[in-house]
Design an enzyme around this catalytic site. Structure first.
Site, mmCIF file in Angstrom:
data_model
loop_
_atom_site.group_PDB
_atom_site.id
_atom_site.type_symbol
_atom_site.label_atom_id
_atom_site.label_comp_id
_atom_site.label_asym_id
_atom_site.label_seq_id
_atom_site.Cartn_x
_atom_site.Cartn_y
_atom_site.Cartn_z
ATOM 1 N N ASP A 17 -15.176 37.685 -14.534
ATOM 2 C CA ASP A 17 -13.981 37.336 -15.289
ATOM 3 C C ASP A 17 -14.185 35.888 -15.764
ATOM 4 O O ASP A 17 -15.032 35.174 -15.230
ATOM 5 C CB ASP A 17 -12.765 37.449 -14.357
ATOM 6 N N ASP A 19 -11.371 33.154 -16.997
ATOM 7 C CA ASP A 19 -10.388 32.185 -16.479
ATOM 8 C C ASP A 19 -10.154 32.366 -14.974
ATOM 9 O O ASP A 19 -9.785 33.444 -14.520
ATOM 10 C CB ASP A 19 -9.067 32.331 -17.244
HETATM 11 MG MG LIG Z 1 -8.872 35.389 -14.367
#
Ligand SMILES: [Mg+2]
Ligand SMILES: [Zn+2]
Length: 183
Positions: A17, A19
């Site tokens: 992922d 962020d």
């Molecule tokens: Mg995230």
């Protein structure tokens, strides 16, 4: 006599992922000057590569649908980010993003598995021996929905260790994956 060598060309992938995993989550971040890589990220990615993994980033970017920033802003930040990885001798195989909002009901926004399925279609991925690392339960669910059993949650403001989720492992910094991913 002929010898046949059967090559297993399936790629082992670490799905990251963005962020909260690659960079500190600053909510709808799109400015290069505000982008801060997380601690130990590069050395951990090098470790993954040393084990024969390749890295693919999958990221929900509903800030595009919400018009907080546009696709160009996102792409500029992405090229910069991938170049920063390169400067640290890390090749990012690919990045998939979902520009939609939750209301769009698309098939790519995590927890849906669309981005991973798209990656698997483009590359021949050994899902059984791949890993998903995220900081939200929706990341973990996307992995599970795509058939990835190896999941690691980096505990964040969105998750606690008491979360009733199916993730295999919970850690606090990505460097701890070294104790989990060993081959
Ligand atoms: Mg995230
Ligand atoms: Zn989408």
């Amino acid at each position: 006599m002929k010898e046949y060598i059967i090559l297993d060309n399936k790629k082992k992938i670490i799905f990251l992922d963005r962020d909260g995993v690659i960079n500190i989550d600053k909510h709808y971040l799109y400015k290069i000057e505000e982008f801060e890589f997380t601690q130990n990220l590069f050395k951990t990615c090098k470790y993954f590569i040393s084990l024969g993994y390749e890295i693919i980033v999958i990221t929900n970017q509903s800030g595009i649908a919400r018009k907080y920033y546009n696709e160009d802003d996102f792409k500029k930040l992405t090229s910069w980010m991938i170049n920063e990885f390169k400067q640290n001798d890390i090749n990012i195989l690919d990045l998939f993003y979902c520009p939609h909002s939750p209301n769009d009901n698309c098939s790519c926004r995590k927890p849906k598995p669309g981005m991973i399925l798209q990656a698997n279609h483009k590359y021949n991925i050994d899902l059984e021996n791949s890993w998903l690392i995220g900081d939200k339960t929706s990341d973990i669910e996307a992995g599970i929905n795509a058939g990835i059993q190896n999941t690691i949650l980096i505990a964040s403001e969105y998750s606690t260790e008491t979360d009733e989720i199916n993730t295999q492992h919970i850690i606090h910094n990505i460097i701890e994956t070294k104790n989990i991913i060993k081959n």
